[in-house]
Design a protein around this motif. Structure first.
Motif, mmCIF file in Angstrom:
data_model
loop_
_atom_site.group_PDB
_atom_site.id
_atom_site.type_symbol
_atom_site.label_atom_id
_atom_site.label_comp_id
_atom_site.label_asym_id
_atom_site.label_seq_id
_atom_site.Cartn_x
_atom_site.Cartn_y
_atom_site.Cartn_z
ATOM 1 N N TYR A 249 45.946 20.009 -16.999
ATOM 2 C CA TYR A 249 45.638 18.589 -16.880
ATOM 3 C C TYR A 249 44.296 18.381 -16.175
ATOM 4 N N GLN A 250 44.084 19.077 -15.068
ATOM 5 C CA GLN A 250 42.824 18.934 -14.334
ATOM 6 C C GLN A 250 41.639 19.413 -15.164
ATOM 7 N N TYR A 251 41.831 20.477 -15.921
ATOM 8 C CA TYR A 251 40.758 20.993 -16.780
ATOM 9 C C TYR A 251 40.385 19.952 -17.837
ATOM 10 N N ASN A 252 41.383 19.355 -18.479
ATOM 11 C CA ASN A 252 41.116 18.349 -19.502
ATOM 12 C C ASN A 252 40.459 17.106 -18.892
ATOM 13 N N GLN A 253 40.917 16.693 -17.719
ATOM 14 C CA GLN A 253 40.327 15.534 -17.062
ATOM 15 C C GLN A 253 38.870 15.797 -16.684
ATOM 16 N N SER A 254 38.567 16.996 -16.224
ATOM 17 C CA SER A 254 37.169 17.294 -15.866
ATOM 18 C C SER A 254 36.284 17.272 -17.107
ATOM 19 N N ASN A 255 36.820 17.706 -18.254
ATOM 20 C CA ASN A 255 36.048 17.626 -19.495
ATOM 21 C C ASN A 255 35.805 16.176 -19.896
ATOM 22 N N VAL A 256 36.799 15.325 -19.733
ATOM 23 C CA VAL A 256 36.649 13.910 -20.070
ATOM 24 C C VAL A 256 35.602 13.267 -19.161
ATOM 25 N N VAL A 257 35.677 13.549 -17.871
ATOM 26 C CA VAL A 257 34.718 12.975 -16.922
ATOM 27 C C VAL A 257 33.304 13.458 -17.232
ATOM 28 N N ARG A 258 33.155 14.741 -17.530
ATOM 29 C CA ARG A 258 31.836 15.290 -17.853
ATOM 30 C C ARG A 258 31.256 14.620 -19.094
ATOM 31 N N ASP A 259 32.077 14.454 -20.133
ATOM 32 C CA ASP A 259 31.591 13.819 -21.362
ATOM 33 C C ASP A 259 31.213 12.357 -21.127
ATOM 34 N N GLN A 260 32.027 11.633 -20.358
ATOM 35 C CA GLN A 260 31.712 10.230 -20.075
ATOM 36 C C GLN A 260 30.460 10.103 -19.225
ATOM 37 N N THR A 261 30.267 11.035 -18.305
ATOM 38 C CA THR A 261 29.064 10.999 -17.465
ATOM 39 C C THR A 261 27.817 11.208 -18.308
ATOM 40 N N ARG A 262 27.861 12.177 -19.212
ATOM 41 C CA ARG A 262 26.708 12.422 -20.089
ATOM 42 C C ARG A 262 26.413 11.205 -20.953
ATOM 43 N N GLU A 263 27.467 10.602 -21.505
ATOM 44 C CA GLU A 263 27.283 9.440 -22.368
ATOM 45 C C GLU A 263 26.743 8.259 -21.585
ATOM 46 N N SER A 264 27.265 8.013 -20.383
ATOM 47 C CA SER A 264 26.808 6.872 -19.600
ATOM 48 C C SER A 264 25.382 7.079 -19.093
ATOM 49 N N GLU A 265 25.015 8.328 -18.811
ATOM 50 C CA GLU A 265 23.639 8.579 -18.381
ATOM 51 C C GLU A 265 22.659 8.270 -19.500
ATOM 52 N N ALA A 266 22.993 8.667 -20.714
ATOM 53 C CA ALA A 266 22.112 8.387 -21.847
ATOM 54 C C ALA A 266 22.038 6.889 -22.109
ATOM 55 N N THR A 267 23.179 6.195 -22.051
ATOM 56 C CA THR A 267 23.213 4.752 -22.265
ATOM 57 C C THR A 267 22.499 4.033 -21.122
ATOM 58 N N ALA A 268 22.712 4.481 -19.906
ATOM 59 C CA ALA A 268 22.094 3.841 -18.751
ATOM 60 C C ALA A 268 20.572 3.977 -18.802
ATOM 61 N N GLN A 269 20.080 5.119 -19.230
ATOM 62 C CA GLN A 269 18.636 5.313 -19.319
ATOM 63 C C GLN A 269 18.033 4.360 -20.344
ATOM 64 N N ALA A 270 18.681 4.209 -21.492
ATOM 65 C CA ALA A 270 18.183 3.285 -22.515
ATOM 66 C C ALA A 270 18.249 1.843 -21.997
ATOM 67 N N ARG A 271 19.318 1.501 -21.323
ATOM 68 C CA ARG A 271 19.471 0.142 -20.781
ATOM 69 C C ARG A 271 18.440 -0.116 -19.686
ATOM 70 N N ARG A 272 18.189 0.878 -18.835
ATOM 71 C CA ARG A 272 17.177 0.731 -17.781
ATOM 72 C C ARG A 272 15.802 0.449 -18.383
ATOM 73 N N GLU A 273 15.475 1.189 -19.434
ATOM 74 C CA GLU A 273 14.167 0.984 -20.074
ATOM 75 C C GLU A 273 14.082 -0.403 -20.696
ATOM 76 N N GLU A 274 15.183 -0.874 -21.273
ATOM 77 C CA GLU A 274 15.219 -2.208 -21.874
ATOM 78 C C GLU A 274 15.037 -3.288 -20.809
ATOM 79 N N ILE A 275 15.725 -3.155 -19.688
ATOM 80 C CA ILE A 275 15.624 -4.140 -18.600
ATOM 81 C C ILE A 275 14.223 -4.113 -17.993
ATOM 82 N N LEU A 276 13.660 -2.922 -17.829
ATOM 83 C CA LEU A 276 12.317 -2.814 -17.266
ATOM 84 C C LEU A 276 11.281 -3.440 -18.194
#
Length: 122
Positions: free
Chosen positions: A56-83
């Motif tokens: 369970y912990q292994y699967n949860q860490s994979n989910v968190v890692r994938d969401q972090t990567r996705e949010s970082e990419a989305t956040a960078q695009a959003r930051r550039e748009e706001i700037l």
């Protein structure tokens, strides 16, 4: 030598007599298999909580890692748009706002892209 012979006779008497026509006893195979299966089932029940928690912990860490990567990419695009929007807004301003002492509303001396020269809405 008599003592040695008498000692041998005593030792020999203590061992049970062997029957020449009886086959040696074999352990039942089914009993060994049953014991092995019971040990395996017991170990499975004992180790299940730890193994399930680890999976369970292994699967949860994979989910968190994938969401972090996705949010970082989305956040960078959003930051550039706001700037970019902030730079556009700042380029349309022609002068700064003045805040008089004791006042809550800033009054500007120039115009923005909207056309109003004061910060007040009438």
């Amino acid at each position: 030598m008599t003592t040695h012979t008498s000692l041998w006779k005593r030792v020999r008497r203590r061992t049970p007599p062997r029957h020449p026509f009886r086959a040696p006893r074999e352990r039942p195979v089914a009993l060994g298999v049953a014991v092995a299966v019971l040990v395996q089932v017991g170990l499975t029940f004992m180790l299940y909580p730890a193994a399930a928690s680890w999976v369970y912990q292994y699967n949860q860490s994979n989910v968190v890692r994938d969401q972090t990567r996705e949010s970082e990419a989305t956040a960078q695009a959003r930051r550039e748009e706001i700037l970019a929007a902030a730079h556009e807004y700042n380029s349309r301003l022609q002068s700064g706002a003045l805040l008089a002492e004791g006042r809550n509303l800033a009054e500007g001396t120039g115009t923005s892209g909207g056309g109003s020269t004061t910060g007040r809405s009438s």
